[in-house]
Design a protein around this motif. Sequence first.
Motif, PDB file in Angstrom:
ATOM      1  N   LEU A  33       4.500 -15.762  -9.914  1.00 47.69           N
ATOM      2  CA  LEU A  33       5.227 -17.025 -10.053  1.00 47.69           C
ATOM      3  C   LEU A  33       6.495 -16.729 -10.854  1.00 47.69           C
ATOM      4  O   LEU A  33       6.417 -16.307 -12.008  1.00 47.69           O
ATOM      5  CB  LEU A  33       4.372 -18.074 -10.773  1.00 47.69           C
ATOM      6  CG  LEU A  33       5.009 -19.430 -11.066  1.00 47.69           C
ATOM      7  CD1 LEU A  33       5.363 -20.150  -9.764  1.00 47.69           C
ATOM      8  CD2 LEU A  33       4.063 -20.290 -11.884  1.00 47.69           C
ATOM      9  N   ALA A  34       7.635 -16.897 -10.216  1.00 52.12           N
ATOM     10  CA  ALA A  34       8.908 -16.609 -10.876  1.00 52.12           C
ATOM     11  C   ALA A  34       9.249 -17.706 -11.879  1.00 52.12           C
ATOM     12  O   ALA A  34       9.092 -18.892 -11.590  1.00 52.12           O
ATOM     13  CB  ALA A  34      10.022 -16.491  -9.838  1.00 52.12           C
ATOM     14  N   ALA A  35       9.672 -17.290 -13.069  1.00 54.88           N
ATOM     15  CA  ALA A  35      10.043 -18.243 -14.116  1.00 54.88           C
ATOM     16  C   ALA A  35      11.098 -17.606 -15.002  1.00 54.88           C
ATOM     17  O   ALA A  35      11.222 -16.385 -15.060  1.00 54.88           O
ATOM     18  CB  ALA A  35       8.825 -18.626 -14.942  1.00 54.88           C
ATOM     19  N   ALA A  36      11.839 -18.450 -15.682  1.00 53.33           N
ATOM     20  CA  ALA A  36      12.842 -17.977 -16.641  1.00 53.33           C
ATOM     21  C   ALA A  36      12.366 -18.349 -18.036  1.00 53.33           C
ATOM     22  O   ALA A  36      11.912 -19.476 -18.269  1.00 53.33           O
ATOM     23  CB  ALA A  36      14.193 -18.622 -16.357  1.00 53.33           C
ATOM     24  N   LYS A  37      12.459 -17.393 -18.939  1.00 54.40           N
ATOM     25  CA  LYS A  37      12.068 -17.641 -20.320  1.00 54.40           C
ATOM     26  C   LYS A  37      13.243 -18.275 -21.049  1.00 54.40           C
ATOM     27  O   LYS A  37      14.375 -17.813 -20.950  1.00 54.40           O
ATOM     28  CB  LYS A  37      11.672 -16.323 -20.988  1.00 54.40           C
ATOM     29  CG  LYS A  37      10.979 -16.493 -22.290  1.00 54.40           C
ATOM     30  CD  LYS A  37      10.452 -15.150 -22.784  1.00 54.40           C
ATOM     31  CE  LYS A  37       9.603 -15.346 -24.009  1.00 54.40           C
ATOM     32  NZ  LYS A  37       9.069 -14.077 -24.493  1.00 54.40           N
ATOM     33  N   VAL A  38      12.970 -19.345 -21.770  1.00 48.72           N
ATOM     34  CA  VAL A  38      14.005 -20.044 -22.525  1.00 48.72           C
ATOM     35  C   VAL A  38      13.847 -19.624 -23.988  1.00 48.72           C
ATOM     36  O   VAL A  38      12.857 -19.950 -24.628  1.00 48.72           O
ATOM     37  CB  VAL A  38      13.858 -21.577 -22.392  1.00 48.72           C
ATOM     38  CG1 VAL A  38      14.920 -22.290 -23.207  1.00 48.72           C
ATOM     39  CG2 VAL A  38      13.924 -21.991 -20.935  1.00 48.72           C
ATOM     40  N   GLY A  39      14.793 -18.870 -24.482  1.00 46.83           N
ATOM     41  CA  GLY A  39      14.715 -18.360 -25.847  1.00 46.83           C
ATOM     42  C   GLY A  39      14.237 -16.922 -25.872  1.00 46.83           C
ATOM     43  O   GLY A  39      13.833 -16.366 -24.849  1.00 46.83           O
ATOM     44  N   GLU A  40      14.262 -16.331 -27.056  1.00 50.06           N
ATOM     45  CA  GLU A  40      13.894 -14.929 -27.183  1.00 50.06           C
ATOM     46  C   GLU A  40      12.620 -14.713 -27.991  1.00 50.06           C
ATOM     47  O   GLU A  40      12.144 -13.588 -28.086  1.00 50.06           O
ATOM     48  CB  GLU A  40      15.050 -14.165 -27.825  1.00 50.06           C
ATOM     49  CG  GLU A  40      16.297 -14.160 -26.961  1.00 50.06           C
ATOM     50  CD  GLU A  40      17.438 -13.378 -27.585  1.00 50.06           C
ATOM     51  OE1 GLU A  40      17.171 -12.511 -28.431  1.00 50.06           O
ATOM     52  OE2 GLU A  40      18.583 -13.648 -27.216  1.00 50.06           O
ATOM     53  N   ALA A  41      12.079 -15.750 -28.569  1.00 52.81           N
ATOM     54  CA  ALA A  41      10.868 -15.613 -29.375  1.00 52.81           C
ATOM     55  C   ALA A  41       9.654 -15.361 -28.489  1.00 52.81           C
ATOM     56  O   ALA A  41       9.656 -15.645 -27.293  1.00 52.81           O
ATOM     57  CB  ALA A  41      10.649 -16.874 -30.203  1.00 52.81           C
ATOM     58  N   ARG A  42       8.621 -14.833 -29.090  1.00 53.63           N
ATOM     59  CA  ARG A  42       7.387 -14.543 -28.362  1.00 53.63           C
ATOM     60  C   ARG A  42       6.759 -15.819 -27.805  1.00 53.63           C
ATOM     61  O   ARG A  42       6.103 -15.803 -26.762  1.00 53.63           O
ATOM     62  CB  ARG A  42       6.406 -13.848 -29.304  1.00 53.63           C
ATOM     63  CG  ARG A  42       5.229 -13.232 -28.638  1.00 53.63           C
ATOM     64  CD  ARG A  42       4.418 -12.476 -29.654  1.00 53.63           C
ATOM     65  NE  ARG A  42       3.440 -13.343 -30.276  1.00 53.63           N
ATOM     66  CZ  ARG A  42       2.135 -13.274 -30.032  1.00 53.63           C
ATOM     67  NH1 ARG A  42       1.687 -12.352 -29.217  1.00 53.63           N
ATOM     68  NH2 ARG A  42       1.312 -14.096 -30.614  1.00 53.63           N
TER      69      ARG A  42
END
Length: 71
Positions: A33-42
């Motif tokens: 499932l393709a997704a984009a992470k918002v932010g750089e935190a874990r």
Amino acid sequence: MTTPADYLTVTQTARELNLHRRAVIHRIAAGTLAAAKVGEARTSAYIIERAEVERIKATDLAAWVDALPDG
């Protein structure tokens, strides 16, 4: 042009796909499932394109139909 309505949260995606939130996150981690992470935190959030959710719906439905016994 994309709008905020073109993206879903993990919770919204889970509702659309009738899955638990953890199952959606698992699919993201597995790359199915393709997704984009918002932010750089874990613990950053993910956003998923509505088109990706529709693709998964169609793929899962096709797999379910293919698994039906010939009648």
